[in-house]
Design an enzyme around this catalytic site. Structure first.
Site, mmCIF file in Angstrom:
data_model
loop_
_atom_site.group_PDB
_atom_site.id
_atom_site.type_symbol
_atom_site.label_atom_id
_atom_site.label_comp_id
_atom_site.label_asym_id
_atom_site.label_seq_id
_atom_site.Cartn_x
_atom_site.Cartn_y
_atom_site.Cartn_z
ATOM 1 N N VAL A 69 0.874 -1.174 0.000
ATOM 2 C CA VAL A 69 0.000 0.000 0.000
ATOM 3 C C VAL A 69 0.906 1.217 0.000
ATOM 4 C CG1 VAL A 69 -2.013 -1.019 1.121
ATOM 5 C CG2 VAL A 69 -0.179 -0.076 2.525
ATOM 6 N N SER A 70 0.485 2.269 -0.691
ATOM 7 C CA SER A 70 1.355 3.434 -0.845
ATOM 8 C C SER A 70 1.111 4.512 0.193
ATOM 9 C CB SER A 70 1.193 4.034 -2.248
ATOM 10 O OG SER A 70 -0.160 4.355 -2.482
ATOM 11 N N THR A 71 -0.102 4.577 0.767
ATOM 12 C CA THR A 71 -0.401 5.610 1.760
ATOM 13 C C THR A 71 -1.277 5.032 2.859
ATOM 14 O OG1 THR A 71 -2.435 6.340 0.691
ATOM 15 C CG2 THR A 71 -0.394 7.408 -0.027
#
Length: 237
Positions: free
Chosen positions: A20-22
């Site tokens: 997941v990026s954020t």
């Protein structure tokens, strides 16, 4: 981050990978928990021994070399000839081209790739075929870009325009800083090169002749067979 699973029997081995990026994304549709649940469900349904799940939390997918968990998953999958399982290709790579590069790395080591969302499974003949089709499409896209670039450069040459920071042999730059104008001395050298070629001289022999005659090459370079070949085959501006 790695979460371990207990080895059981001699079932085929699988390695999971999630990203997941954020923080916001972690609470939406493809949270880490949701990705891990799908991967574990696949392993159980297909009787794979899920050795571990490698997790990159809060990292962008724009590059693969700065994602430590991905590199660990790839290294482990390649070393053990396991199946790398991901929720979707978007979690694995930023583009089809990158996903194919990762798949090829796995394939060379005897490992496989499964992407659950796209239902791609290179452990099967059908899955391999789909991935090969993606590879062909990616290569076609690269060829199209190359073809458009060559066409644009050929057009600029026909217009007598500069196409790179290096000036082609036989030309110098006009006062406008864009257009090319013929350089008389270098054009004479080009005539000598063509004449020597017609006499049967090899590319290497032509380079040696120019060096022997102390004729300078462009930009302080030396005369080589490769340079001669390029001059004889380039499209005339």
């Amino acid at each position: 981050m790695v979460t371990s699973a207990k080895h059981e029997g001699k079932s085929p081995l699988a390695i999971g990978y999630c990203r997941v990026s954020t923080e916001l994304q972690a609470h939406e549709g493809v949270s880490l928990d949701a990705q891990q649940a799908r991967i574990r469900a696949w392993g159980a349904a297909n009787e794979y021994n899920l050795a571990n799940i490698n997790i990159d939390a809060g990292l962008s997918g724009s590059r693969s070399d700065n994602r430590p968990a991905l590199q660990a998953a790839l290294t482990e999958a390649c070393h053990t000839k396991a199946v790398l399982v991901v929720y979707s290709l978007s979690r694995l790579a930023r583009s089809t081209k990158d996903a194919i590069a990762i798949s090829e790395r796995l394939a060379k080591s005897g490992a496989d790739l499964v992407s659950l969302s796209e239902r791609i499974d290179t452990t099967s003949a059908a899955g391999k075929m789909i991935f090969r089709m993606l590879a062909v499409l990616a290569e076609f896209e690269r060829d199209q870009i190359s073809e458009r670039t060559k066409t644009a450069m050929a057009h600029l040459r026909r217009q007598g325009r500069r196409v790179s920071r290096y000036l082609p042999y036989g030309y110098t730059l006009a006062s406008d800083g864009i257009s090319l104008v013929s350089a008389a001395h270098e054009q004479q050298v080009l005539s000598q090169i063509r004449a020597l070629r017609l006499e049967g001289f090899s590319l290497r022999q032509i380079a040696a002749q120019l060096t022997l005659r102390q004729i300078p090459a462009k930009n302080g370079h030396t005369w080589t067979a490769k340079v001669i070949h390029s001059l004889l085959h380039r499209e005339v501006a």
